[in-house]
Design a protein around this motif. Structure first.
Motif, mmCIF file in Angstrom:
data_model
loop_
_atom_site.group_PDB
_atom_site.id
_atom_site.type_symbol
_atom_site.label_atom_id
_atom_site.label_comp_id
_atom_site.label_asym_id
_atom_site.label_seq_id
_atom_site.Cartn_x
_atom_site.Cartn_y
_atom_site.Cartn_z
ATOM 1 N N PHE A 1 0.830 -1.193 0.000
ATOM 2 C CA PHE A 1 0.000 0.000 0.000
ATOM 3 C C PHE A 1 0.872 1.255 0.000
ATOM 4 C CE2 PHE A 1 0.551 -1.098 4.491
ATOM 5 C CZ PHE A 1 0.757 0.121 5.125
ATOM 6 N N ILE A 2 0.247 2.374 -0.371
ATOM 7 C CA ILE A 2 0.924 3.670 -0.336
ATOM 8 C C ILE A 2 0.608 4.308 1.008
ATOM 9 C CG2 ILE A 2 1.021 5.995 -1.355
ATOM 10 C CD1 ILE A 2 2.200 3.866 -3.185
ATOM 11 N N ALA A 3 1.632 4.749 1.727
ATOM 12 C CA ALA A 3 1.407 5.345 3.041
ATOM 13 C C ALA A 3 1.836 6.807 3.043
ATOM 14 C CB ALA A 3 2.188 4.571 4.104
ATOM 15 N N LEU A 4 1.006 7.647 3.654
ATOM 16 C CA LEU A 4 1.357 9.050 3.850
ATOM 17 C C LEU A 4 1.495 9.284 5.349
ATOM 18 C CD1 LEU A 4 1.550 12.080 2.747
ATOM 19 C CD2 LEU A 4 -0.876 12.223 3.325
ATOM 20 N N VAL A 5 2.643 9.784 5.778
ATOM 21 C CA VAL A 5 2.804 10.220 7.164
ATOM 22 C C VAL A 5 2.811 11.740 7.134
ATOM 23 C CG1 VAL A 5 4.248 10.207 9.226
ATOM 24 C CG2 VAL A 5 4.142 8.173 7.777
ATOM 25 N N CYS B 1 -3.797 14.548 -4.698
ATOM 26 C CA CYS B 1 -3.285 14.346 -6.050
ATOM 27 C C CYS B 1 -1.993 13.527 -6.034
ATOM 28 C CB CYS B 1 -3.065 15.723 -6.681
ATOM 29 S SG CYS B 1 -2.300 15.640 -8.282
ATOM 30 N N LYS B 2 -1.074 13.889 -5.129
ATOM 31 C CA LYS B 2 0.204 13.162 -5.050
ATOM 32 C C LYS B 2 -0.012 11.709 -4.625
ATOM 33 C CE LYS B 2 3.199 16.592 -5.731
ATOM 34 N NZ LYS B 2 4.381 16.588 -6.585
ATOM 35 N N LEU B 3 -0.938 11.513 -3.681
ATOM 36 C CA LEU B 3 -1.188 10.149 -3.194
ATOM 37 C C LEU B 3 -1.774 9.268 -4.290
ATOM 38 C CD1 LEU B 3 -2.564 10.653 0.419
ATOM 39 C CD2 LEU B 3 -0.645 9.216 -0.252
ATOM 40 N N LEU B 4 -2.740 9.815 -5.019
ATOM 41 C CA LEU B 4 -3.363 9.024 -6.078
ATOM 42 C C LEU B 4 -2.361 8.737 -7.189
ATOM 43 C CD1 LEU B 4 -6.894 10.687 -6.138
ATOM 44 C CD2 LEU B 4 -6.302 8.412 -5.311
ATOM 45 N N ASN B 5 -1.527 9.746 -7.513
ATOM 46 C CA ASN B 5 -0.487 9.517 -8.521
ATOM 47 C C ASN B 5 0.472 8.420 -8.073
ATOM 48 O OD1 ASN B 5 -1.476 11.408 -10.228
ATOM 49 N ND2 ASN B 5 0.027 13.002 -9.724
ATOM 50 N N ALA B 6 0.851 8.463 -6.787
ATOM 51 C CA ALA B 6 1.783 7.456 -6.264
ATOM 52 C C ALA B 6 1.161 6.069 -6.343
ATOM 53 C CB ALA B 6 2.163 7.791 -4.814
ATOM 54 N N ALA B 7 -0.132 5.983 -6.004
ATOM 55 C CA ALA B 7 -0.821 4.688 -6.048
ATOM 56 C C ALA B 7 -0.872 4.157 -7.480
ATOM 57 C CB ALA B 7 -2.230 4.817 -5.470
ATOM 58 N N LYS B 8 -1.179 5.063 -8.428
ATOM 59 C CA LYS B 8 -1.238 4.638 -9.826
ATOM 60 C C LYS B 8 0.141 4.224 -10.323
ATOM 61 C CE LYS B 8 -4.813 7.856 -10.813
ATOM 62 N NZ LYS B 8 -5.074 9.122 -11.480
ATOM 63 N N PHE B 9 1.144 5.013 -9.939
ATOM 64 C CA PHE B 9 2.524 4.749 -10.376
ATOM 65 C C PHE B 9 2.991 3.371 -9.917
ATOM 66 C CE2 PHE B 9 7.173 5.209 -9.683
ATOM 67 C CZ PHE B 9 7.552 5.577 -10.962
ATOM 68 N N LYS B 10 2.595 2.994 -8.701
ATOM 69 C CA LYS B 10 3.035 1.707 -8.152
ATOM 70 C C LYS B 10 2.012 0.598 -8.379
ATOM 71 C CE LYS B 10 6.994 2.876 -6.148
ATOM 72 N NZ LYS B 10 8.276 2.282 -6.582
ATOM 73 N N GLY B 11 0.882 0.956 -8.982
ATOM 74 C CA GLY B 11 -0.169 -0.043 -9.195
ATOM 75 C C GLY B 11 -0.776 -0.536 -7.888
ATOM 76 N N CYS B 12 -0.905 0.355 -6.903
ATOM 77 C CA CYS B 12 -1.450 -0.012 -5.588
ATOM 78 C C CYS B 12 -2.934 0.309 -5.534
ATOM 79 C CB CYS B 12 -0.769 0.785 -4.481
ATOM 80 S SG CYS B 12 0.694 0.010 -3.835
ATOM 81 N N LYS B 13 -3.696 -0.561 -4.892
ATOM 82 C CA LYS B 13 -5.133 -0.325 -4.753
ATOM 83 C C LYS B 13 -5.485 0.156 -3.350
ATOM 84 C CE LYS B 13 -6.549 -1.123 -8.837
ATOM 85 N NZ LYS B 13 -6.946 0.086 -9.579
ATOM 86 N N LEU C 1 -12.574 13.629 1.551
ATOM 87 C CA LEU C 1 -12.351 14.012 0.154
ATOM 88 C C LEU C 1 -11.419 13.042 -0.557
ATOM 89 C CD1 LEU C 1 -12.136 17.903 0.310
ATOM 90 C CD2 LEU C 1 -13.857 16.525 -0.856
ATOM 91 N N LEU C 2 -10.361 12.623 0.167
ATOM 92 C CA LEU C 2 -9.424 11.664 -0.426
ATOM 93 C C LEU C 2 -10.141 10.348 -0.724
ATOM 94 C CD1 LEU C 2 -6.544 10.705 -1.208
ATOM 95 C CD2 LEU C 2 -6.207 10.067 1.187
ATOM 96 N N SER C 3 -10.953 9.885 0.221
ATOM 97 C CA SER C 3 -11.679 8.621 0.027
ATOM 98 C C SER C 3 -12.587 8.701 -1.199
ATOM 99 C CB SER C 3 -12.521 8.285 1.260
ATOM 100 O OG SER C 3 -11.689 8.176 2.394
ATOM 101 N N GLN C 4 -13.271 9.857 -1.349
ATOM 102 C CA GLN C 4 -14.163 10.055 -2.511
ATOM 103 C C GLN C 4 -13.403 9.954 -3.821
ATOM 104 O OE1 GLN C 4 -16.196 13.837 -2.590
ATOM 105 N NE2 GLN C 4 -17.331 13.336 -0.725
ATOM 106 N N LYS C 5 -12.300 10.721 -3.896
ATOM 107 C CA LYS C 5 -11.513 10.737 -5.141
ATOM 108 C C LYS C 5 -10.936 9.359 -5.428
ATOM 109 C CE LYS C 5 -10.065 15.566 -5.316
ATOM 110 N NZ LYS C 5 -8.978 16.506 -5.074
ATOM 111 N N ALA C 6 -10.461 8.692 -4.369
ATOM 112 C CA ALA C 6 -9.825 7.386 -4.550
ATOM 113 C C ALA C 6 -10.841 6.353 -5.013
ATOM 114 C CB ALA C 6 -9.160 6.947 -3.248
ATOM 115 N N ALA C 7 -12.043 6.441 -4.469
ATOM 116 C CA ALA C 7 -13.081 5.462 -4.814
ATOM 117 C C ALA C 7 -13.334 5.459 -6.322
ATOM 118 C CB ALA C 7 -14.364 5.779 -4.050
ATOM 119 N N LYS C 8 -13.268 6.665 -6.927
ATOM 120 C CA LYS C 8 -13.474 6.772 -8.379
ATOM 121 C C LYS C 8 -12.415 6.005 -9.155
ATOM 122 C CE LYS C 8 -15.783 11.220 -8.288
ATOM 123 N NZ LYS C 8 -15.422 12.611 -8.145
ATOM 124 N N GLU C 9 -11.252 5.835 -8.554
ATOM 125 C CA GLU C 9 -10.154 5.112 -9.212
ATOM 126 C C GLU C 9 -10.105 3.657 -8.743
ATOM 127 O OE1 GLU C 9 -8.149 6.836 -11.294
ATOM 128 O OE2 GLU C 9 -8.663 8.904 -10.770
#
Lengths: 155, 332
Positions: free
Chosen positions: B130-134, B250-262, B279-287
């Motif tokens: 997974f992608i983690a943000l601290v 935006c950075k988190l979703l890009n990182a997830a896409k870049f690494k192919g993480c769900k 807001l992050l959950s909403q945007k992520a759900a679309k992807e």
């Protein structure tokens, strides 16, 4: 001699820092004074560049960490923010005495507590805003080391 | 295995008792924020002595609340860094002495890895990878986490941390400390975020952050406009918060896409911002990406996450002895 520049962009602040970094020799201590968002950390990023700190190091705000230390070619750059200190005796707690030394370039944001204990800064840099919100950056040297540095500083 | 966790890297002195790395028996935090917010500082003072005064009582309380005795403790985990040296030394030295006296293994935990482990304390933690943000007052780091011990740093802030930007904007608006909760609450009082503050995305494909330009542009806005009413401040708070959330998301979703993480997991003090999490959950759900965030009590600095990380380190035999020292910043 007092030098003063007006900085219209953060690149200009960065460049001023770079010139300072290329001109200073250790040990040297700089006090930075100015409001939030005035460009203090940006100037230190330039100083790091001028001193040759490895570009892999990000020069980040020291507000939370109090002290950020970076190795440069022959010197150490110590970037401090004393905003969070409650009293001068907390300087010991953050290990300030261990920082000083012949190879130290010390740059301090919110330096009031050091001034209270008569710590000698070679240069004070003041950030102010003009009516158009451009940064007016003034350099006030103190003592021989500071005066020599400011004489050699090319702006 | 019952682990006593100790945290003292910055402003909080905390102790916790955790069983098998997942079950929190107790988690005590002696916060210094209450003492300091009345001063309205951008961040609280160090109050160095408070760690020393707090550590003993906090550990005793954690043991008592857990309903165990000292004999039940199988191992100790304490924060080794990064943080303030003086603060770290209080907790780490206490842990060293405790472990040595009782002949227990000691884990010296990385504070940032521990924040990621606050996700392991959720009822349903994210699976690997997974992608983690601290994201907190001191850090804004993105990691690609592929195993309990593998954290690849993908990006970090080049100037101010996101939480620090919240605190400093709060200070500019005379809203007090800590800035996160007051700005979020004030932003909720308006429906709009009309001021277009800049979103610094840096270079394409970079996962680094920069929040100092945003901070300066809020300062410039306040300088250029007459900020009088509470509505003015609410508009600034909402617009500033929207800018931070946009960049982080935006950075988190890009990182997830870049690494192919769900999966994306957020932790640290700023992850307590419910507007951000929603807001992050909403945007992520679309992807088709799922977002994990810990309960608010585990977002900020705490010792349960230290014990959770310590558990996996001790299982791997990664222990410290009396010669190990604390460190102030992560080396590159």
């Amino acid at each position: 001699m007092i030098k003063k520049i007006i900085s219209y962009t953060s690149e200009q602040t960065l460049d001023l820092g770079k010139q300072i970094g290329q001109t200073v020799s250790s040990p040297f201590a700089i006090a930075l004074k100015g409001d939030l968002g005035a460009g203090k950390t940006t100037l230190v990023q330039g100083i790091a560049k001028g001193l040759g700190v490895d570009e892999n190091y990000y020069i980040t705000s020291p507000t939370f960490n109090i002290i950020n230390e970076y190795p440069a070619k022959k010197v150490r750059l110590c970037h401090l923010d004393l905003y969070r200190l409650g009293s001068a005796d907390e300087l010991e707690y953050i290990g300030f005495d261990d920082l000083t030394g012949p190879d130290a370039i010390i740059v301090v944001e919110w330096p009031d507590f050091l001034e209270k204990i008569q710590f000698k800064f070679d240069l004070e840099i003041k950030f102010e805003f003009d009516s158009d919100y451009n940064r007016v950056i003034s350099l006030f040297p103190s003592g021989h080391t500071g005066e020599n540095m400011i004489t050699n500083l090319v702006l | 295995m019952i682990i006593l966790g100790i945290e003292s890297s910055c402003d909080e002195t905390a102790a916790a008792v955790v069983r098998n790395g997942t079950e929190i028996l107790s988690s005590i935090i002696a916060s210094q924020i209450d003492t300091h917010c009345k001063y309205g500082g951008v961040v609280p003072e160090l109050a160095s002595r408070m760690h020393l005064e707090a550590i003993g009582p906090v550990v005793n309380e954690a043991v008592e609340k857990a309903g165990i005795t000292l004999e039940d403790i199988d191992a100790v985990a304490a924060t080794r860094g990064p943080g303030l040296i003086g603060a770290l030394l209080v907790g780490f030295s206490f842990a060293k002495a405790f472990a040595w006296a009782r002949k227990l293994p000691l884990a010296g935990v990385n504070h940032l890895e521990a924040h990621i482990y606050s996700l392991a304390l959720m009822e349903k933690p994210p699976g690997f990878p997974f992608i983690a943000l601290v994201v907190s007052g001191g850090h804004t780091n993105i990691y690609h986490v592929t195993s309990p011990h593998t954290f690849e740093l993908m990006g970090q802030t080049r100037d101010d941390a996101a939480g620090e930007a919240f605190d400093k904007v709060s200070k500019m608006l005379d809203l007090g400390y800590p800035g996160g909760p007051v700005i979020e609450a004030l932003a909720k009082t308006t429906d709009t975020d009309l001021i277009k503050f800049p979103r610094s995305m840096l270079e394409k494909n970079s996962f680094d952050f920069s929040f100092s330009g945003l901070k300066s542009s809020v300062a410039r806005y306040i300088h250029n406009h007459k900020i009088i009413t509470k509505e003015d401040k609410a508009q600034i708070a909402a617009s500033f918060q929207a800018a931070v959330i946009d960049v982080l998301s935006c950075k988190l979703l890009n990182a997830a896409k870049f690494k192919g993480c769900k999966r994306i997991g957020i932790s640290g003090g700023v992850s307590a911002n419910q507007t951000f999490a929603a807001l992050l959950s909403q945007k992520a759900a679309k992807e088709g990406i799922q977002v994990f965030y810990p309960p608010i009590c585990l977002c900020g600095d705490n010792a349960a996450m230290i014990a959770a990380r310590g558990f996996t380190m001790i299982k791997q035999g990664q222990t410290c002895d009396l010669d190990h020292d604390v460190f102030s910043r992560t080396r590159i």
